[in-house]
Design a protein around this motif. Structure first.
Motif, PDB file in Angstrom:
ATOM      1  N   VAL A 169       1.404  -0.906   0.101  1.00 52.51           N
ATOM      2  CA  VAL A 169       0.037   0.017   0.361  1.00 52.51           C
ATOM      3  C   VAL A 169       0.459   1.204   0.076  1.00 52.51           C
ATOM      4  O   VAL A 169       1.444   1.588   0.846  1.00 52.51           O
ATOM      5  N   VAL A 170       1.042   1.738  -1.110  1.00 50.84           N
ATOM      6  CA  VAL A 170       1.510   3.462  -1.398  1.00 50.84           C
ATOM      7  C   VAL A 170       0.301   4.490  -1.345  1.00 50.84           C
ATOM      8  O   VAL A 170      -0.663   4.135  -1.819  1.00 50.84           O
ATOM      9  N   ILE A 171       0.885   5.821  -0.258  1.00 51.50           N
ATOM     10  CA  ILE A 171      -0.167   6.861  -0.644  1.00 51.50           C
ATOM     11  C   ILE A 171       0.101   7.716  -1.634  1.00 51.50           C
ATOM     12  O   ILE A 171       1.296   8.138  -1.881  1.00 51.50           O
ATOM     13  N   ALA A 172      -1.319   8.860  -1.344  1.00 53.11           N
ATOM     14  CA  ALA A 172      -1.360   9.590  -2.055  1.00 53.11           C
ATOM     15  C   ALA A 172      -0.664  10.967  -1.934  1.00 53.11           C
ATOM     16  O   ALA A 172      -0.799  11.331  -0.473  1.00 53.11           O
ATOM     17  N   GLY A 173      -0.203  11.384  -2.277  1.00 55.67           N
ATOM     18  CA  GLY A 173       0.657  12.993  -1.575  1.00 55.67           C
ATOM     19  C   GLY A 173      -0.929  14.400  -1.145  1.00 55.67           C
ATOM     20  O   GLY A 173      -0.611  15.059  -0.510  1.00 55.67           O
ATOM     21  N   GLY A 174      -1.560  14.052  -2.622  1.00 55.57           N
ATOM     22  CA  GLY A 174      -2.039  15.577  -2.371  1.00 55.57           C
ATOM     23  C   GLY A 174      -1.807  16.462  -2.477  1.00 55.57           C
ATOM     24  O   GLY A 174      -0.662  16.332  -3.018  1.00 55.57           O
ATOM     25  N   SER A 175      -2.441  18.165  -2.373  1.00 50.48           N
ATOM     26  CA  SER A 175      -1.642  19.069  -2.160  1.00 50.48           C
ATOM     27  C   SER A 175      -0.075  18.892  -1.254  1.00 50.48           C
ATOM     28  O   SER A 175      -0.689  18.920  -0.465  1.00 50.48           O
ATOM     29  N   LYS A 176       0.012  19.887  -2.517  1.00 53.28           N
ATOM     30  CA  LYS A 176       1.779  21.077  -1.705  1.00 53.28           C
ATOM     31  C   LYS A 176       1.160  20.377  -0.525  1.00 53.28           C
ATOM     32  O   LYS A 176       1.036  21.897  -0.064  1.00 53.28           O
ATOM     33  N   GLY A 177       1.952  20.701   0.758  1.00 52.14           N
ATOM     34  CA  GLY A 177       1.873  20.704   2.036  1.00 52.14           C
ATOM     35  C   GLY A 177       3.324  21.599   2.170  1.00 52.14           C
ATOM     36  O   GLY A 177       4.477  22.040   1.602  1.00 52.14           O
ATOM     37  N   THR A 178       3.992  21.625   3.708  1.00 49.81           N
ATOM     38  CA  THR A 178       5.141  21.600   4.153  1.00 49.81           C
ATOM     39  C   THR A 178       5.523  20.370   4.055  1.00 49.81           C
ATOM     40  O   THR A 178       5.533  19.826   4.139  1.00 49.81           O
ATOM     41  N   ASP A 179       7.409  21.457   3.965  1.00 50.15           N
ATOM     42  CA  ASP A 179       8.181  20.018   4.104  1.00 50.15           C
ATOM     43  C   ASP A 179       8.065  18.845   5.030  1.00 50.15           C
ATOM     44  O   ASP A 179       8.236  17.649   5.009  1.00 50.15           O
ATOM     45  N   ARG A 180       7.443  19.369   6.168  1.00 52.84           N
ATOM     46  CA  ARG A 180       7.574  18.769   7.541  1.00 52.84           C
ATOM     47  C   ARG A 180       6.532  17.866   7.177  1.00 52.84           C
ATOM     48  O   ARG A 180       6.676  16.563   7.725  1.00 52.84           O
TER      49      ARG A 180
ATOM     50  N   ALA B 134      15.319  17.862  -3.932  1.00 51.21           N
ATOM     51  CA  ALA B 134      15.458  17.655  -2.595  1.00 51.21           C
ATOM     52  C   ALA B 134      14.563  16.571  -1.392  1.00 51.21           C
ATOM     53  O   ALA B 134      14.997  16.080  -0.911  1.00 51.21           O
ATOM     54  N   ILE B 135      13.656  16.942  -1.765  1.00 51.01           N
ATOM     55  CA  ILE B 135      12.094  16.643  -1.420  1.00 51.01           C
ATOM     56  C   ILE B 135      12.241  14.993  -1.461  1.00 51.01           C
ATOM     57  O   ILE B 135      11.732  14.280  -1.013  1.00 51.01           O
ATOM     58  N   ALA B 136      12.460  14.934  -3.198  1.00 46.13           N
ATOM     59  CA  ALA B 136      13.122  13.203  -3.360  1.00 46.13           C
ATOM     60  C   ALA B 136      13.514  12.657  -2.394  1.00 46.13           C
ATOM     61  O   ALA B 136      13.518  11.760  -1.889  1.00 46.13           O
ATOM     62  N   THR B 137      14.711  12.994  -1.529  1.00 47.16           N
ATOM     63  CA  THR B 137      15.784  12.647  -1.508  1.00 47.16           C
ATOM     64  C   THR B 137      15.197  13.031  -0.005  1.00 47.16           C
ATOM     65  O   THR B 137      15.693  11.128   0.597  1.00 47.16           O
ATOM     66  N   ALA B 138      14.532  13.689   0.368  1.00 45.29           N
ATOM     67  CA  ALA B 138      13.793  13.625   2.194  1.00 45.29           C
ATOM     68  C   ALA B 138      12.683  12.252   2.277  1.00 45.29           C
ATOM     69  O   ALA B 138      12.966  11.220   2.782  1.00 45.29           O
ATOM     70  N   VAL B 139      12.112  12.124   1.278  1.00 49.42           N
ATOM     71  CA  VAL B 139      11.019  10.832   0.867  1.00 49.42           C
ATOM     72  C   VAL B 139      11.769   9.328   0.877  1.00 49.42           C
ATOM     73  O   VAL B 139      11.345   8.464   1.428  1.00 49.42           O
ATOM     74  N   ALA B 140      12.851   9.765   0.109  1.00 48.73           N
ATOM     75  CA  ALA B 140      13.526   8.347   0.205  1.00 48.73           C
ATOM     76  C   ALA B 140      13.930   8.035   0.978  1.00 48.73           C
ATOM     77  O   ALA B 140      14.140   6.620   1.394  1.00 48.73           O
ATOM     78  N   GLY B 141      14.498   8.936   2.705  1.00 43.46           N
ATOM     79  CA  GLY B 141      15.324   8.398   3.239  1.00 43.46           C
ATOM     80  C   GLY B 141      14.279   8.503   4.290  1.00 43.46           C
ATOM     81  O   GLY B 141      14.641   6.783   4.870  1.00 43.46           O
TER      82      GLY B 141
ATOM     83  N   GLY C  79      18.627  17.938   2.904  1.00 42.21           N
ATOM     84  CA  GLY C  79      19.868  19.744   2.993  1.00 42.21           C
ATOM     85  C   GLY C  79      18.469  20.873   3.277  1.00 42.21           C
ATOM     86  O   GLY C  79      18.215  22.079   2.924  1.00 42.21           O
ATOM     87  N   LEU C  80      16.729  19.864   3.994  1.00 38.03           N
ATOM     88  CA  LEU C  80      15.930  21.393   3.760  1.00 38.03           C
ATOM     89  C   LEU C  80      15.741  21.736   5.122  1.00 38.03           C
ATOM     90  O   LEU C  80      15.811  20.805   5.871  1.00 38.03           O
ATOM     91  N   ALA C  81      15.203  22.993   5.200  1.00 32.21           N
ATOM     92  CA  ALA C  81      15.110  23.853   6.392  1.00 32.21           C
ATOM     93  C   ALA C  81      14.092  22.823   6.950  1.00 32.21           C
ATOM     94  O   ALA C  81      13.222  22.574   6.935  1.00 32.21           O
ATOM     95  N   LEU C  82      14.962  22.717   8.776  1.00 38.49           N
ATOM     96  CA  LEU C  82      13.991  21.439  10.039  1.00 38.49           C
ATOM     97  C   LEU C  82      12.620  22.255  10.051  1.00 38.49           C
ATOM     98  O   LEU C  82      11.621  21.606  10.471  1.00 38.49           O
ATOM     99  N   GLU C  83      12.095  23.766  10.001  1.00 37.59           N
ATOM    100  CA  GLU C  83      11.368  24.474  10.128  1.00 37.59           C
ATOM    101  C   GLU C  83      10.219  23.997   9.811  1.00 37.59           C
ATOM    102  O   GLU C  83       9.203  24.601   9.422  1.00 37.59           O
TER     103      GLU C  83
END
Length: 265
Positions: free
Chosen positions: A195-206, A237-244, A260-264
């Motif tokens: 089972v994989v999920i959709a992302g939907g509308s773009k939210g914040t990175d966190r 960068a966001i693909a790297t974070a998701v893959a992580g 390398g994405l801002a933690l806040e």
């Protein structure tokens, strides 16, 4: 039924049974939105960042292959537009054979469970999985709980949608997120499919990465996430974070930091 070809193609679109898929078929649905005009650069970025596969409609295939860095390719086989009379009325846009001819490793199909169009889409998905089985090509069923009076985040409804995908012969199922890991466990337990999920509308990175973390904590297999990735100011960068999170089991804060994405954010 598993076959050597099916298993080989599943390996091409995932990593050890987990999946980071980036759908970019939104050009049909929404037009050439941000991230899709120069789709070549976006494909290069997300696959460099760790995406296992990208997904488009068949006509975009010539723009995919030279830029996907050896990763997997999925062709989507139905669709609709936001300016048409009913966006839930997804119509067939291709066949398994056409997808194979343009170099696909898998095919995908969208069904809105609970909508007025469910009966036709149900029949089409059943026919599609039968056709795909003959060719040994995996089917990603995008099974959403959508329709009059249907709560698209209700775990029971989502569980029904993913089970429907298994009952009809899909190999992987994508659905919406119920909002937290505890409720999403029911969705994952409703099927033996990944089972994989959709992302939907773009939210914040966190928000994005914490959602991915919740899916994995619930026993999910990853994401099939479009706008949250391809419309990001730094898709790689966001693909790297998701893959992580999906591939390396990182916590959200660690994944954001390593990308390398801002933690806040």
């Amino acid at each position: 039924m598993t076959t050597t070809g099916l298993d080989a193609r599943l390996d091409r679109i995932g990593t050890d049974g987990t999946y980071v898929i980036v759908p970019m078929d939104h050009g049909l649905t929404m037009g050439a939105v941000t991230g899709l005009k120069d789709i070549e650069s976006t494909i290069d970025g997300v696959t460099s960042g760790g995406a296992d596969a990208v997904l488009t409609q068949k006509g975009i295939a010539p723009r995919v292959h030279e830029h996907k860095n050896g990763k997997g390719y999925i062709v989507h086989l139905n669709g609709s537009t936001t300016i048409g009379p009913d966006e839930n009325d997804k119509r067939l846009t291709g066949t398994v054979e056409e997808a194979i001819r343009v170099g696909a490793d898998a095919v995908s199909f969208h069904i809105n469970v609970g909508s007025d169009h469910e009966p036709d889409q149900l029949s089409q998905l059943a026919e599609l999985t039968d056709d795909a089985t003959r060719f040994g090509i995996p089917v990603l069923a995008m099974a959403y709980a959508r329709g009059p009076g249907v709560d698209s985040t209700d775990a029971e409804s989502l569980g029904h949608a993913v089970r429907l995908a298994e009952e009809l012969g899909a190999d992987i199922v994508k659905t919406g997120y119920s909002g937290d890991a505890a409720s999403f466990e029911h969705v994952v337990e409703s099927t033996r499919l990944p089972v994989v999920i959709a992302g939907g509308s773009k939210g914040t990175d966190r928000e994005t990465i914490e959602m991915v973390r919740g899916v994995m904590d619930a026993g999910g297999a990853g994401v099939s996430m479009g706008r949250s990735i391809f419309q990001h100011e730094d898709p790689e960068a966001i693909a790297t974070a998701v893959a992580g999170v999906v591939h390396d089991d990182l916590e959200a804060t660690e994944a954001l930091a390593e990308a390398g994405l801002a933690l806040e954010a």
